[in-house]
Enzyme design. Structure first.
Site, PDB file in Angstrom:
ATOM      1  N   HIS A 162       0.820  -1.209   0.000  1.00 34.85           N
ATOM      2  CA  HIS A 162       0.000   0.000   0.000  1.00 34.85           C
ATOM      3  C   HIS A 162       0.860   1.269   0.000  1.00 34.85           C
ATOM      4  O   HIS A 162       0.492   2.284  -0.611  1.00 34.85           O
ATOM      5  CB  HIS A 162      -0.959  -0.024   1.190  1.00 34.85           C
ATOM      6  CG  HIS A 162      -2.066  -1.029   1.026  1.00 34.85           C
ATOM      7  ND1 HIS A 162      -3.141  -0.813   0.196  1.00 34.85           N
ATOM      8  CD2 HIS A 162      -2.240  -2.272   1.551  1.00 34.85           C
ATOM      9  CE1 HIS A 162      -3.948  -1.861   0.225  1.00 34.85           C
ATOM     10  NE2 HIS A 162      -3.414  -2.762   1.037  1.00 34.85           N
ATOM     11  N   HIS A 168       6.740 -14.138   5.981  1.00 41.82           N
ATOM     12  CA  HIS A 168       7.066 -13.094   6.949  1.00 41.82           C
ATOM     13  C   HIS A 168       5.936 -12.886   7.941  1.00 41.82           C
ATOM     14  O   HIS A 168       6.141 -12.909   9.158  1.00 41.82           O
ATOM     15  CB  HIS A 168       7.373 -11.789   6.214  1.00 41.82           C
ATOM     16  CG  HIS A 168       7.896 -10.708   7.110  1.00 41.82           C
ATOM     17  ND1 HIS A 168       7.081  -9.968   7.944  1.00 41.82           N
ATOM     18  CD2 HIS A 168       9.157 -10.243   7.308  1.00 41.82           C
ATOM     19  CE1 HIS A 168       7.810  -9.101   8.615  1.00 41.82           C
ATOM     20  NE2 HIS A 168       9.078  -9.240   8.245  1.00 41.82           N
ATOM     21  N   GLU A 221       6.016 -13.459  11.811  1.00 48.87           N
ATOM     22  CA  GLU A 221       5.428 -12.382  12.608  1.00 48.87           C
ATOM     23  C   GLU A 221       3.905 -12.291  12.484  1.00 48.87           C
ATOM     24  O   GLU A 221       3.321 -11.264  12.818  1.00 48.87           O
ATOM     25  CB  GLU A 221       6.042 -11.030  12.196  1.00 48.87           C
ATOM     26  CG  GLU A 221       7.536 -10.945  12.451  1.00 48.87           C
ATOM     27  CD  GLU A 221       8.114  -9.589  12.046  1.00 48.87           C
ATOM     28  OE1 GLU A 221       7.321  -8.672  11.736  1.00 48.87           O
ATOM     29  OE2 GLU A 221       9.352  -9.458  12.034  1.00 48.87           O
ATOM     30  N   HIS A 238      15.782 -13.117   6.621  1.00 45.65           N
ATOM     31  CA  HIS A 238      14.747 -13.868   7.332  1.00 45.65           C
ATOM     32  C   HIS A 238      14.925 -15.370   7.123  1.00 45.65           C
ATOM     33  O   HIS A 238      14.772 -16.159   8.060  1.00 45.65           O
ATOM     34  CB  HIS A 238      13.352 -13.442   6.869  1.00 45.65           C
ATOM     35  CG  HIS A 238      12.874 -12.178   7.517  1.00 45.65           C
ATOM     36  ND1 HIS A 238      12.696 -12.062   8.880  1.00 45.65           N
ATOM     37  CD2 HIS A 238      12.522 -10.980   6.988  1.00 45.65           C
ATOM     38  CE1 HIS A 238      12.264 -10.843   9.162  1.00 45.65           C
ATOM     39  NE2 HIS A 238      12.166 -10.167   8.036  1.00 45.65           N
TER      40      HIS A 238
END
Length: 305
Positions: A129, A187, A217, A249
């Site tokens: 966004h 993620h 997360e 990650h």
């Protein structure tokens, strides 16, 4: 016969003709500087970015597939992560990557009129966004680009979910045996778009009951996945990043030896773990979905012809 026009009247007519001429020249100049610009189209691929050596092979694969599908398209890159950009710029071999705004500004300066900005995010969360807002600010800018369209991330529609589920099921490690699981770790986020992960799990289970989706997360959590593994009596699992690239990650949160990594926690729970450090963009089937989103964005741009 004598003309009824007086000398002042003739002067007015001459002035009017001169004014009309100046207006015509002004409009021609405006067209030359604005509306008459030749159409120039391009694609800006935007990734979060990675500083892990070799991980950007996944990005290279997407660009390769894009150029195969759309020959001649001009492709530019941008990294949305300031941390990654600064790290790359300050390395032993400095690499300068633009932010999305910098890349769009350069394309505008190079007279691109129509640009498709393609997000390489997995879900339409906060990063997507923010990118969309940046892109919108460049669309229709005076003396700038006529139109900018943003391509959807990997998971955006029901069709995307089914296609990604198919691609992930097909890309499971070939050495995997019956009774062994594969866990795709994304993620995750607190953004409402996190719902795409459990949505993907639904479609993935239609293909493979021992294929699981987890997040670092978000949800499904690691505890959710552990419960499913225990219920299925799984003793061995392959850990695969549900990320475009196998970056920090993947190396640390998923496959690392730190106490809080997925590999460490699952191993302590009695599950043998085999990390597979490959980003989803390295899969041609997954890259094809992003390429289709680029095509859709280009179609939104229309044409002046």
């Amino acid at each position: 016969m004598r003309s009824s026009l007086t000398r002042p009247g003739l002067r007015k007519i001459a002035s009017l003709i001169l004014l009309l001429g100046l207006l015509a020249l002004s409009q021609a100049a405006w067209a030359a500087h604005g509306e008459a610009r030749p159409e120039k189209r391009g694609v800006l691929l935007v990734a979060f970015g990675t500083s892990v050596a070799g991980a950007d092979a996944a990005y290279v694969n997407i660009e390769k597939k894009l150029k195969e599908e759309i020959p001649g398209v001009e492709v530019r890159w941008a990294y949305s992560s300031k941390i990654v950009r600064h790290k790359l710029a300050g390395g032993e071999k400095p690499v300068k990557l633009d932010s999305p705004a910098e890349a769009l500004a350069k394309m505008m300066d190079e007279d691109f009129t129509h640009v498709a900005v393609q997000s390489l995010q997995t879900i339409p969360g906060q990063e997507f966004h923010a990118l969309s807002e940046t892109a919108r600010s460049f669309s229709g800018m005076p003396k700038g680009m006529k139109k900018v369209a943003v391509g959807l991330p990997l998971l955006a529609t029901t069709q995307d979910l089914t296609r990604v589920a198919d691609a992930l099921a097909q890309s499971a490690p070939k050495e995997r045996k019956v009774g062994e699981a594969v866990v795709f770790v994304g993620h995750g986020t607190k953004h409402p778009a996190n719902v795409y992960y459990p949505g993907l799990q639904y479609y993935l289970w239609k293909k493979d009951r021992l294929a699981f989706v987890g997040t670092v997360e978000g949800s499904p959590t690691r505890e959710d996945v552990l419960a499913e593994l225990a219920e299925s009596n799984v003793k061995k699992a392959y850990l695969v990043p549900l990320l475009a690239v196998a970056g920090d990650h993947a190396h640390n949160d998923i496959a690392g030896d730190e106490p809080g990594s997925w590999k460490t926690v699952l191993t302590k729970a009695g599950i043998a773990c085999v990390p597979v450090l490959k980003g989803t963009a390295e899969s041609d089937a997954v890259a094809a979905i992003w390429v289709d989103h680029v095509k859709a964005a280009l179609a939104q741009l229309g044409t002046d012809k």
